[in-house]
Design a protein around this motif. Sequence first.
Motif, mmCIF file in Angstrom:
data_model
loop_
_atom_site.group_PDB
_atom_site.id
_atom_site.type_symbol
_atom_site.label_atom_id
_atom_site.label_comp_id
_atom_site.label_asym_id
_atom_site.label_seq_id
_atom_site.Cartn_x
_atom_site.Cartn_y
_atom_site.Cartn_z
ATOM 1 N N MET A 198 32.773 31.392 26.146
ATOM 2 C CA MET A 198 32.790 32.373 27.210
ATOM 3 C C MET A 198 34.253 32.751 27.478
ATOM 4 N N THR A 199 34.481 33.998 27.725
ATOM 5 C CA THR A 199 35.844 34.412 28.046
ATOM 6 C C THR A 199 36.247 33.861 29.409
ATOM 7 N N ASN A 200 37.531 33.633 29.585
ATOM 8 C CA ASN A 200 38.002 33.129 30.869
ATOM 9 C C ASN A 200 37.708 34.120 31.991
ATOM 10 N N GLU A 201 37.788 35.407 31.680
ATOM 11 C CA GLU A 201 37.521 36.430 32.683
ATOM 12 C C GLU A 201 36.099 36.312 33.236
ATOM 13 N N ARG A 202 35.120 36.153 32.349
ATOM 14 C CA ARG A 202 33.739 36.018 32.803
ATOM 15 C C ARG A 202 33.508 34.645 33.421
ATOM 16 N N ARG A 203 34.110 33.614 32.843
ATOM 17 C CA ARG A 203 33.941 32.245 33.353
ATOM 18 C C ARG A 203 34.328 32.166 34.832
ATOM 19 N N LYS A 204 35.469 32.751 35.198
ATOM 20 C CA LYS A 204 35.902 32.633 36.598
ATOM 21 C C LYS A 204 35.016 33.438 37.540
ATOM 22 N N ILE A 205 34.444 34.544 37.088
ATOM 23 C CA ILE A 205 33.534 35.313 37.945
ATOM 24 C C ILE A 205 32.201 34.571 38.100
ATOM 25 N N ILE A 206 31.709 33.950 37.036
ATOM 26 C CA ILE A 206 30.488 33.135 37.137
ATOM 27 C C ILE A 206 30.738 31.959 38.088
ATOM 28 N N ALA A 207 31.900 31.329 37.985
ATOM 29 C CA ALA A 207 32.249 30.233 38.901
ATOM 30 C C ALA A 207 32.270 30.736 40.341
ATOM 31 N N PHE A 208 32.844 31.908 40.566
ATOM 32 C CA PHE A 208 32.887 32.512 41.892
ATOM 33 C C PHE A 208 31.469 32.743 42.429
ATOM 34 N N ILE A 209 30.617 33.336 41.610
ATOM 35 C CA ILE A 209 29.236 33.619 42.029
ATOM 36 C C ILE A 209 28.497 32.322 42.359
ATOM 37 N N ALA A 210 28.618 31.320 41.488
ATOM 38 C CA ALA A 210 27.944 30.040 41.729
ATOM 39 C C ALA A 210 28.412 29.419 43.041
ATOM 40 N N ALA A 211 29.715 29.430 43.283
ATOM 41 C CA ALA A 211 30.243 28.841 44.513
ATOM 42 C C ALA A 211 29.770 29.592 45.747
ATOM 43 N N ARG A 212 29.746 30.905 45.675
ATOM 44 C CA ARG A 212 29.273 31.694 46.817
ATOM 45 C C ARG A 212 27.791 31.432 47.082
ATOM 46 N N LEU A 213 26.998 31.240 46.025
ATOM 47 C CA LEU A 213 25.568 30.974 46.191
ATOM 48 C C LEU A 213 25.304 29.558 46.711
ATOM 49 N N LEU A 214 26.155 28.620 46.342
ATOM 50 C CA LEU A 214 25.927 27.218 46.711
ATOM 51 C C LEU A 214 26.604 26.803 48.015
ATOM 52 N N THR A 215 27.493 27.625 48.539
ATOM 53 C CA THR A 215 28.172 27.294 49.790
ATOM 54 C C THR A 215 28.001 28.454 50.771
ATOM 55 N N ASP A 216 28.424 28.228 51.976
ATOM 56 C CA ASP A 216 28.390 29.317 52.956
ATOM 57 C C ASP A 216 29.775 29.945 53.118
ATOM 58 N N LYS A 217 30.675 29.637 52.200
ATOM 59 C CA LYS A 217 32.038 30.183 52.273
ATOM 60 C C LYS A 217 32.028 31.649 51.852
ATOM 61 N N LYS A 218 32.547 32.484 52.710
ATOM 62 C CA LYS A 218 32.672 33.917 52.426
ATOM 63 C C LYS A 218 34.064 34.167 51.881
ATOM 64 N N SER A 219 34.157 34.399 50.604
ATOM 65 C CA SER A 219 35.449 34.604 49.966
ATOM 66 C C SER A 219 35.431 35.912 49.190
ATOM 67 N N GLY A 220 36.576 36.558 49.121
ATOM 68 C CA GLY A 220 36.707 37.785 48.353
ATOM 69 C C GLY A 220 37.607 37.620 47.151
ATOM 70 N N SER A 221 37.859 36.353 46.783
ATOM 71 C CA SER A 221 38.703 36.114 45.616
ATOM 72 C C SER A 221 38.387 34.755 45.007
ATOM 73 N N VAL A 222 38.817 34.596 43.772
ATOM 74 C CA VAL A 222 38.703 33.323 43.081
ATOM 75 C C VAL A 222 40.085 32.999 42.510
ATOM 76 N N TYR A 223 40.503 31.739 42.683
ATOM 77 C CA TYR A 223 41.788 31.298 42.162
ATOM 78 C C TYR A 223 41.551 30.516 40.877
ATOM 79 N N ASP A 224 42.274 30.890 39.830
ATOM 80 C CA ASP A 224 42.173 30.254 38.526
ATOM 81 C C ASP A 224 43.362 29.308 38.363
ATOM 82 N N PHE A 225 43.106 27.995 38.333
ATOM 83 C CA PHE A 225 44.180 27.019 38.222
ATOM 84 C C PHE A 225 44.844 27.028 36.848
ATOM 85 N N GLN A 226 44.155 27.516 35.816
ATOM 86 C CA GLN A 226 44.732 27.573 34.476
ATOM 87 C C GLN A 226 45.828 28.643 34.392
#
Length: 121
Positions: A1-29
């Motif tokens: 998977m490309t890193n670009e898609r990986r971080k957006i999938i991670a963002f979506i999963a986190a938003r679905l699994l938590t109640d945190k309202k975020s408008g960005s994702v931080y990539d530690f790599q």
Amino acid sequence: MTNERRKIIAFIAARLLTDKKSGSVYDFQTSKFTFVSGEINDKKVNVYDHDRHCYLSGTSSGKQFSLYDFGDNNYTNLELKSKQKFEGYDFGTNSYFSGTVNKSMISFYDFQTTAFYDYSI
């Protein structure tokens, strides 16, 4: 998977699994933020990736989401396994992935690259 898609999938999963309202994702790599806008709920996803200038959209069937990436023209299946775990399959690379969410931190394992990636929302 490309890193670009990986971080957006991670963002979506986190938003679905938590109640945190975020408008960005931080990539530690890459030590960079990606801004993401749109709608995410238990029935549908429609988000815009401001780095790639494209949408990623889809609907759910229970805890399973079928997502289409308009930037890569590929599908990704995402399944919420528990309150902290997710997994799925990326049709663009024919590979599986899994991950965990702990508050705002996401640990993502990509079976294609056999590596872990860390993100935060």
